[in-house]
Design an enzyme around this catalytic site. Structure first.
Site, PDB file in Angstrom:
ATOM      1  N   GLU A  37     -39.895 -29.783 -38.076  1.00  0.00           N
ATOM      2  CA  GLU A  37     -38.720 -29.960 -38.918  1.00  0.00           C
ATOM      3  C   GLU A  37     -38.859 -28.977 -40.081  1.00  0.00           C
ATOM      4  O   GLU A  37     -39.896 -28.975 -40.766  1.00  0.00           O
ATOM      5  CB  GLU A  37     -38.632 -31.397 -39.458  1.00  0.00           C
ATOM      6  CG  GLU A  37     -37.382 -31.560 -40.302  1.00  0.00           C
ATOM      7  CD  GLU A  37     -37.171 -32.974 -40.844  1.00  0.00           C
ATOM      8  OE1 GLU A  37     -38.034 -33.846 -40.621  1.00  0.00           O
ATOM      9  OE2 GLU A  37     -36.135 -33.164 -41.509  1.00  0.00           O
ATOM     10  N   ARG A 263     -53.204 -37.125 -33.885  1.00  0.00           N
ATOM     11  CA  ARG A 263     -52.971 -36.046 -34.833  1.00  0.00           C
ATOM     12  C   ARG A 263     -54.286 -35.615 -35.467  1.00  0.00           C
ATOM     13  O   ARG A 263     -55.265 -36.355 -35.428  1.00  0.00           O
ATOM     14  CB  ARG A 263     -51.967 -36.479 -35.898  1.00  0.00           C
ATOM     15  CG  ARG A 263     -52.443 -37.667 -36.729  1.00  0.00           C
ATOM     16  CD  ARG A 263     -51.342 -38.238 -37.610  1.00  0.00           C
ATOM     17  NE  ARG A 263     -50.891 -37.306 -38.617  1.00  0.00           N
ATOM     18  CZ  ARG A 263     -49.659 -36.799 -38.659  1.00  0.00           C
ATOM     19  NH1 ARG A 263     -48.762 -37.138 -37.757  1.00  0.00           N
ATOM     20  NH2 ARG A 263     -49.309 -35.967 -39.606  1.00  0.00           N
ATOM     21  N   LYS A 273     -46.634 -33.464 -45.055  1.00  0.00           N
ATOM     22  CA  LYS A 273     -45.724 -32.601 -45.802  1.00  0.00           C
ATOM     23  C   LYS A 273     -45.314 -33.229 -47.121  1.00  0.00           C
ATOM     24  O   LYS A 273     -45.213 -32.542 -48.128  1.00  0.00           O
ATOM     25  CB  LYS A 273     -44.494 -32.300 -44.953  1.00  0.00           C
ATOM     26  CG  LYS A 273     -44.700 -31.111 -44.046  1.00  0.00           C
ATOM     27  CD  LYS A 273     -43.406 -30.736 -43.372  1.00  0.00           C
ATOM     28  CE  LYS A 273     -43.436 -31.180 -41.942  1.00  0.00           C
ATOM     29  NZ  LYS A 273     -42.243 -30.912 -41.170  1.00  0.00           N
TER      30      LYS A 273
HETATM   31  P1  ATP Z   1     -46.099 -34.360 -41.570  1.00  0.00           P
HETATM   32  O1  ATP Z   1     -46.782 -35.617 -41.142  1.00  0.00           O
HETATM   33  O2  ATP Z   1     -47.008 -33.325 -42.122  1.00  0.00           O
HETATM   34  O3  ATP Z   1     -44.924 -34.587 -42.471  1.00  0.00           O
HETATM   35  P2  ATP Z   1     -44.355 -34.139 -39.327  1.00  0.00           P
HETATM   36  O4  ATP Z   1     -44.840 -34.777 -38.106  1.00  0.00           O
HETATM   37  O5  ATP Z   1     -43.280 -34.813 -40.064  1.00  0.00           O
HETATM   38  O6  ATP Z   1     -45.568 -33.721 -40.223  1.00  0.00           O
HETATM   39  P3  ATP Z   1     -42.969 -32.095 -37.933  1.00  0.00           P
HETATM   40  O7  ATP Z   1     -42.372 -30.881 -38.488  1.00  0.00           O
HETATM   41  O8  ATP Z   1     -42.074 -33.125 -37.373  1.00  0.00           O
HETATM   42  O9  ATP Z   1     -43.877 -32.678 -39.060  1.00  0.00           O
HETATM   43  O10 ATP Z   1     -44.087 -31.713 -36.880  1.00  0.00           O
HETATM   44  C1  ATP Z   1     -43.913 -30.794 -35.842  1.00  0.00           C
HETATM   45  C2  ATP Z   1     -44.897 -31.081 -34.750  1.00  0.00           C
HETATM   46  O11 ATP Z   1     -46.217 -30.988 -35.248  1.00  0.00           O
HETATM   47  C3  ATP Z   1     -44.723 -32.471 -34.208  1.00  0.00           C
HETATM   48  O12 ATP Z   1     -44.757 -32.420 -32.794  1.00  0.00           O
HETATM   49  C4  ATP Z   1     -45.884 -33.231 -34.762  1.00  0.00           C
HETATM   50  O13 ATP Z   1     -46.282 -34.233 -33.890  1.00  0.00           O
HETATM   51  C5  ATP Z   1     -46.947 -32.148 -34.919  1.00  0.00           C
HETATM   52  N1  ATP Z   1     -47.882 -32.487 -35.994  1.00  0.00           N
HETATM   53  C6  ATP Z   1     -47.586 -32.754 -37.284  1.00  0.00           C
HETATM   54  N2  ATP Z   1     -48.700 -33.086 -37.977  1.00  0.00           N
HETATM   55  C7  ATP Z   1     -49.730 -33.014 -37.095  1.00  0.00           C
HETATM   56  C8  ATP Z   1     -51.142 -33.232 -37.187  1.00  0.00           C
HETATM   57  N3  ATP Z   1     -51.723 -33.607 -38.339  1.00  0.00           N
HETATM   58  N4  ATP Z   1     -51.889 -33.067 -36.086  1.00  0.00           N
HETATM   59  C9  ATP Z   1     -51.317 -32.685 -34.926  1.00  0.00           C
HETATM   60  N5  ATP Z   1     -50.007 -32.464 -34.770  1.00  0.00           N
HETATM   61  C10 ATP Z   1     -49.206 -32.621 -35.832  1.00  0.00           C
HETATM   62 MG    MG Z   2     -41.783 -35.349 -37.872  1.00  0.00          MG
END
Ligand code: ATP
Ligand code: MG
Length: 564
Positions: A37, A263, A273
């Site tokens: 995102e 994760r 984020k």
């Molecule tokens: P955050 O928890 O940092 O806000 P998010 O999941 O909201 O991250 P996205 O932009 O939706 O952020 O993530 C894009 C992709 O990266 C998704 O498929 C998510 O599952 C993966 N992702 C995000 N954080 C991690 C992590 N710590 N380890 C592995 N994959 C991750």
């Molecule tokens: Mg997300």
């Protein structure tokens, strides 16, 4: 010769994919996607997902799409899109012409919602957000049906259409899937699929005032792009039945398989984020690319290589249960990579003047110094040597303890690439008593680094020639937090910021060969650590170096001490 295995180690996701290839579930196709995102910069956790999705595509000769998952206008913007594109490219992956935006599917998604309404599988609900939560029930208590659940198809179509045209205020209505308010899986209790949001979208502009929820938009975006394996993190495990429900009920042509993995959590930092935005907005760091940030932009600026990050991601592997990876593992990956790649040069961070009394005034010698002792292919550079040098302050002690082998009065040491020098006297600041200059004599017979009479020295120290060295700024970066888990140890994670995570040294001396070092280039400062030319603040006139990582893990010692 040992047999080398070129394919990455297998894991449960690759096993599932191989099973699908065997059974021809997706006609032999492998199509993944990385769906960030654009509401923040990518961090090392995202890198794990990038490496996994793109790595699988490469391994199975499939494809991986880059998709901006931009269905919520709040907080999304083009700067983040640009940064994501830059970072994934930098990591070394290629989506060819498959850069997609979920917001480009808004009309299609709307039509899917209309289809659900027409089939009696979705309804407009006019409960408030609080009421919806209340009606939802809990893990132990079943939910209660909304009084609006049995609106007619006509009324739902009419209301939903009017939601779209902006007739209602935010929160007045939502569109919900009609599934099962008594389901043991709370996700399935008539989840909201559209809400009114009168916000401008950075890409779609003001075309929409209703926006789809993640669960609805994501599975359909995957289906539209004919993804085979939709890999996501563990917190979406409970959402998988919903992912499948939408695709089944809408009878879409393409039904991807969702697979969840753990994760990445990393000690001594935060990977969320929301928290990273807080660090940026409240100015705890200089920006998203502050070299202390766990963002790819920050790590790049700090001097990390994409190879080190990819190696790290491969090493930690993928698993189905959550764990915390030690920051030391990441630091070691970069050390390992730079140990091979970074040319070695001499730099003095905290300088002490050394005058070699018996070296002819005005004489300059040039030493041919190898950039890498194990890799002569990296070449040589000339390093000037003259009567006045700088050495590291800590390499001299007036009153040395027993096991101090470096320079002190009466002691002889070797200068790296050069002569033996022996300290004969010191000059002190009359006010503070601090040693400000050290006088030595050199042995002209030791130019090779060895004495013809066979006498030995116990230490070799680095140096630069005072008349030739360049005055530069060095930024010593360290871990951003001083505790392993800043999120669990207290209510406000910012209390655990490491106040010593940045030390700026403004009068360091480096050898003249670094004058032309391009921004971003990486070096080992011998005996000191790995450094890179800061790509943002450094200029030809005023070089700035960032410490990427120390030569050895100094935190291991600290935690050892704390244990005692
Ligand atoms: P955050 O928890 O940092 O806000 P998010 O999941 O909201 O991250 P996205 O932009 O939706 O952020 O993530 C894009 C992709 O990266 C998704 O498929 C998510 O599952 C993966 N992702 C995000 N954080 C991690 C992590 N710590 N380890 C592995 N994959 C991750
Ligand atoms: Mg997300």
């Amino acid at each position: 010769m040992a047999q080398t295995n070129l394919s990455p180690p297998s894991d449960f996701i690759r096993e599932i994919i191989e099973e699908h290839l065997r059974t021809n579930r997706f006609q032999g196709r492998v199509a993944t996607r990385f769906p960030p995102e654009p509401n923040g910069y990518l961090h090392i956790g995202h890198a794990k997902s990038v490496c996994l999705n793109f790595g699988i595509a490469v391994q199975y000769k499939g494809t991986c799409n880059l998709r901006m998952d931009d269905t919520d206008p709040s907080g999304e913007n083009q700067e983040y899109v640009d940064s994501i594109i830059r970072d994934v490219k930098w990591l070394g992956f290629d989506w060819e012409d498959r850069l997609y935006y979920a917001s480009d599917y808004f009309e299609q998604l709307y039509q899917y919602a209309v289809q659900l309404i027409k089939e009696g599988k979705a309804y407009v609900c006019s409960l408030s957000a609080d009421e919806i939560r209340e009606y939802r029930g809990t893990l132990t208590k079943p939910g209660k049906e909304s009084p609006y659940r049995n609106r007619s198809v006509e009324e739902n179509l009419d209301l939903f259409q009017r939601m779209r045209t902006g007739e209602f205020e935010e929160g007045a209505h939502v569109l919900r899937a009609k599934i099962d308010m008594t389901s043991s899986n709370i996700t399935m209790r008539d989840p909201v699929i559209y809400r009114i949001k009168k916000e401008n979208h950075y890409r779609a502009g003001n075309k929409w005032c209703i926006y789809p929820m993640y669960d609805f938009a994501h599975c359909l975006s995957d289906s539209i792009e004919r993804i085979t394996h939709s890999i996501c993190t563990l917190e979406f495990e409970n959402n998988r039945p919903l992912y499948d429900w939408f695709l089944d009920e809408l009878k879409v042509e393409y039904h991807p398989q969702q697979i969840e993995f753990a994760r990445l959590n990393l000690s001594f930092t935060v990977l969320s984020k929301r928290r990273l935005i807080e660090l940026v907005e409240k100015r705890y760091v200089s920006g998203w690319d502050d070299p202390r940030m766990p963002t790819l932009a920050g790590m790049r600026r700090r001097g990390f290589t994409p190879e080190a990050i990819r190696n790290f991601c491969e090493r930690i592997g993928v698993a189905k249960n959550d764990s915390v990876i030690d920051m030391a593992l990441l630091e070691n990956s970069i050390r390992e990579d730079l140990n091979e790649k970074a040319p070695r040069v001499m730099a003095v961070l905290r300088s002490l003047r050394v005058v070699i009394d018996n070296y002819p005034k005005g004489q300059v010698e040039e030493f041919d110094c190898s950039y890498h002792p194990q890799n002569t292919g990296m070449g040589y550079r000339k390093v000037p040597f003259s009567r006045v040098l700088y050495i590291e302050k800590e390499d001299f002690l007036e009153n040395p303890p027993k096991k101090f082998y470096r320079l002190s009065i009466g002691r002889e040491v070797r200068l790296r690439y050069g002569y033996f020098i022996k300290c004969v006297s010191v000059v002190k600041d009359p006010n503070t008593g601090e040693v400000v200059e050290v006088h030595c004599t050199y042995d002209p017979e030791t130019r090779s680094g060895f004495a013809p009479d066979g006498r030995k020295v116990d230490a070799t120290i680095h140096w630069v020639s005072a008349a030739h060295s360049l005055l530069v700024e060095v930024r010593l970066y360290d871990r951003l937090f001083r505790v392993a888990n800043p999120l669990e140890e207290g209510s406000d994670f910012t209390e655990y910021l490491n106040s010593k995570s940045l030390e700026i040294l403004s009068s360091c001396q480096v050898e003249p060969s670094l004058a032309s070092a391009p921004p971003g280039s990486r070096f080992q400062f011998e005996r000191v650590g790995y450094f890179c030319v800061d790509p943002v603040d450094s200029s030809d006139k005023a070089l700035v170096f960032n410490r990427t990582v120390t030569l050895r893990d100094s935190w291991a010692k600290i935690s050892e001490k704390e244990k005692r």
